[in-house]
Scaffold this active site. Structure first.
Site, PDB file in Angstrom:
ATOM      1  CG  HIS A  82     -56.450  28.902  22.567  1.00 12.30           C
ATOM      2  ND1 HIS A  82     -55.503  29.852  22.247  1.00 12.30           N
ATOM      3  CD2 HIS A  82     -57.051  29.319  23.700  1.00 12.30           C
ATOM      4  CE1 HIS A  82     -55.542  30.818  23.163  1.00 12.30           C
ATOM      5  NE2 HIS A  82     -56.457  30.516  24.054  1.00 12.30           N
ATOM      6  CG  ASP A 161     -59.046  39.956  22.624  1.00  6.71           C
ATOM      7  OD1 ASP A 161     -59.838  39.837  23.573  1.00  6.71           O
ATOM      8  OD2 ASP A 161     -57.890  39.502  22.646  1.00  6.71           O
ATOM      9  NE  ARG A 168     -62.438  40.657  29.593  1.00  5.08           N
ATOM     10  CZ  ARG A 168     -61.939  39.523  29.086  1.00  5.08           C
ATOM     11  NH1 ARG A 168     -61.418  39.504  27.871  1.00  5.08           N
ATOM     12  NH2 ARG A 168     -61.963  38.418  29.787  1.00  5.08           N
ATOM     13  CB  SER A 183     -61.263  37.376  24.937  1.00  2.00           C
ATOM     14  OG  SER A 183     -59.868  37.491  24.902  1.00  2.00           O
ATOM     15  CE  LYS A 187     -57.283  36.428  22.012  1.00  2.00           C
ATOM     16  NZ  LYS A 187     -56.696  36.811  23.295  1.00  2.00           N
TER      17      LYS A 187
HETATM   18  N1  URA Z   1     -57.220  34.406  27.284  1.00  2.00           N
HETATM   19  C1  URA Z   1     -57.652  35.322  26.405  1.00  2.00           C
HETATM   20  O1  URA Z   1     -57.138  35.430  25.307  1.00  2.00           O
HETATM   21  N2  URA Z   1     -58.681  36.118  26.769  1.00  2.00           N
HETATM   22  C2  URA Z   1     -59.281  36.045  27.964  1.00  2.00           C
HETATM   23  O2  URA Z   1     -60.199  36.787  28.219  1.00  2.00           O
HETATM   24  C3  URA Z   1     -58.811  35.092  28.881  1.00  2.00           C
HETATM   25  C4  URA Z   1     -57.776  34.272  28.496  1.00  2.00           C
END
Ligand code: URA
Ligand code: CA
Length: 433
Positions: A82, A161, A168, A183, A187
Site C-alpha cells: 500500500h 473509515d 475529516r 484509516s 482497510k
Molecule cells: N489514505 C487513507 O486511506 N486515509 C488517510 O487518512 C490518508 C490517506
C-alpha cells in the site's frame, strides 16, 4: 458511557480504553453519535495524539465495522502493498504480475483516484473491457489458480473509515498521524492480508511533507500492524516529484508495460525492486533481500512477469493485445509539447501541482462523482537533475481539448530550472519496527 465525557477526556490529554474507543467507532458508524461530536473528538485527537495502544484499538474497531475479508483459502503467505499516496504511481500495476510471477499470491484490493492522486482501479479500467469488480469466490479462485487478481474494494470494507474520512476532509483533521495510520491500516487489516508492505511517501505530492513526519507515520503503522498480528514493514520513498514519467491512466499502464518489458524509468524500477524484494521475503519465497531481488530480475528479464500481466488481463476480461499495440487503449486527440524557456538543470517538479494539471485535463476527478478520461495526461521528458537547453520539451501533454493554456501555465509554474541540480534520493529508509 457518554460521548461528551470521552471528548473531554481526549481534549485534556487522557488515554482512551479499548471499550471507550469501540463505543465511539460503533456509535459513529450506526449514527447514534452525531457528526458534531465526532468532529470535536477528531480535533481533540489531532491536538492530543494517541498512544500506539489507542491507535491499535481504533484501527481494529474501524476494521471490524464492516466485512472482514477471509483469504485463508488461498495457499501461501498473502502480502499486500500500500502506498500512502502520490502522483504517477504505477508500482502496483508492475508489482502485482511481477511478484506473482515468482510465486507470491497477490490478492490485491485497490482504490480509485481523487484530486491530484490517481488510483490503480481507474488505471486498470483504461484497458478495454478489463473488469475490476470480481465476485469474491472468483477472486479467490483466480489467486489460487494464477497467483494474481486485482479488484476494487468491497463496498462494506471499513465503513467507519469511509464516514470518518469524509468528516475529516471537511473539518481540517486529515493530516493527523493517528488518524491517517488507523484509516489506512483498518482497510489493510480488513482486506485479509497476512503481511503488509507500506510505501510511505514524503514530499510535495504526499501527505507527509517532510522525512521526519513520514518516518513517524511509518513507525506508527508498522507497530499497529504488528500489534494486530500482521507482519508489517515500510519503505520511505520520495514523492517530491512524480514517480516515473507518465501521469494519466492509460499512459501509466503503458509505462507499467514498458517496465515489464525491461525499459521502464529508473526511479520506478528502483521502487518496484525495493518494495517487491520486501514482499518476496515476507512471503517466504526468499531468505534475503538480495535473493528476492535476483528472483524478481529473472522474472522480469525472462518475460515471465509480462506473461503474467497478459494472463491477468485475460482473466479479468480485458484485451491483452494492448501489450503489443498501445493504440488499442485509444488515443488523445491533441498532443502538445511544453518547451523549456531557458537552459539549465531541472531542480524541482512539484508533484502535487503536476497532478492537478493532469486532473485538469480530465485524467483525475475533483469530486468522487466525476468521470475520468483514460487517454489524457502528461509525460515528463525531463526529471529532476536533467540538463535542458532552451526549447527542449519538458513535458508532453495529451489532451482531448485544444483549450490547454491553463494546464500549460500550471506545468510551467510546477517546474523550476536552476543552475545546477542533483538527482534526488528515492529511498529515504526502511522501517521495520
Ligand atoms: N489514505 C487513507 O486511506 N486515509 C488517510 O487518512 C490518508 C490517506
Ligand atoms: Ca508514472
Amino acid at each position: 458511557m457518554r460521548m461528551v465525557d470521552l471528548i473531554e477526556k481526549k481534549r485534556d490529554g487522557g488515554s482512551l480504553s479499548k471499550e471507550e474507543i469501540e463505543f465511539i467507532v460503533s456509535g459513529y458508524t450506526d449514527g447514534s453519535i452525531p457528526d458534531y461530536q465526532m468532529s470535536a473528538f477528531l480535533m481533540s485527537t489531532f491536538f492530543q495524539d494517541m498512544s500506539d495502544e489507542e491507535i491499535t484499538h481504533l484501527t481494529l474497531a474501524m476494521a471490524h465495522s464492516g466485512d472482514m475479508i477471509d483469504l485463508a483459502s488461498i495457499d501461501g503467505v498473502k502480502v499486500d502493498k500500500h502506498s500512502t499516496g502520490g502522483v504517477g504511481d504505477t508500482t502496483t500495476i508492475v508489482l502485482a504480475p511481477l511478484v506473482a510471477a515468482v510465486g507470491v499470491p497477490v490478492a490485491k484490493m485497490s482504490g480509485r483516484g481523487l484530486g491530484h492522486t490517481g488510483g490503480t482501479i481507474d488505471k486498470l479500467e483504461s484497458i478495454p473491457n478489463f473488469k475490476v469488480e470480481i465476485p469474491s469466490d472468483d477472486f479467490i479462485r483466480l489467486v489460487n489458480d494464477t497467483k494474481v487478481a486485482v479488484t476494487g474494494q468491497s463496498a462494506d470494507l471499513a465503513p467507519a473509515d469511509k464516514k470518518m474520512y469524509a468528516l475529516r476532509d471537511v473539518t481540517a483533521t486529515v493530516n493527523s498521524i493517528p488518524l491517517i495510520a488507523s484509516s489506512i491500516m483498518s482497510k489493510k487489516i480488513a482486506s485479509g492480508a497476512d503481511a503488509i508492505v507500506l510505501d510511505v511517501t514524503t514530499g510535495d505530492g504526499a501527505f507527509m511533507k517532510n522525512i521526519d513526519d513520514a518516518k513517524r507515520l511509518a513507525h506508527t503503522m508498522v507497530r499497529i500492524g504488528k500489534l494486530a498480528g500482521r507482519q508489517t514493514m515500510a519503505v520511505i520513498s520520495n514523492m517530491s516529484e512524480p514517480l516515473g514519467n507518465a501521469i494519466g491512466n492509460s499512459l501509466e499502464v503503458i509505462e507499467a508495460i514498458e517496465m515489464l518489458k525491461g525499459t521502464g524509468p529508473k526511479d520506478l524500477e528502483e521502487l518496484v525492486y525495493t518494495l517487491g524484494s520486501q514482499m518476496v521475503v515476507l512471503a517466504k519465497k526468499a531468505e534475503t533481500l538480495e535473493e528476492a531481488r535476483a528472483l524478481l530480475e529473472e522474472a522480469l528479464h525472462s518475460g515471465k512477469a509480462l506473461d503474467k500481466f497478459r494472463e491477468m488481463i485475460i482473466n479479468q476480461g480485458g484485451d491483452p493485445s494492448v501489450i503489443d499495440d498501445y493504440t488499442k487503449f485509444g488515443e488523445a486527440k491533441y498532443v502538445y509539447e511544453v518547451p523549456a524557456k531557458q537552459a539549465g538543470f531541472v531542480s524541482d517538479i512539484q508533484a502535487e501541482s503536476i497532478g492537478v494539471a493532469a486532473m485538469m485535463l480530465g485524467a483525475g476527478r475533483k469530486t468522487k462523482e466525476e468521470s475520468i478520461d483514460y487517454t489524457v495526461g502528461l509525460i515528463l521528458n525531463k526529471k529532476v537533475g536533467a540538463e535542458v537547453t532552451e526549447g527542449d520539451s519538458l513535458v508532453t501533454v495529451y489532451s482531448n481539448t485544444e483549450n490547454v493554456e491553463e494546464v500549460i501555465q500550471k506545468i510551467y509554474d510546477s517546474i523550476t530550472i536552476g543552475d545546477s541540480a542533483e538527482e534526488p534520493k528515492l529511498i529515504h529508509g526502511i522501517v521495520t519496527e
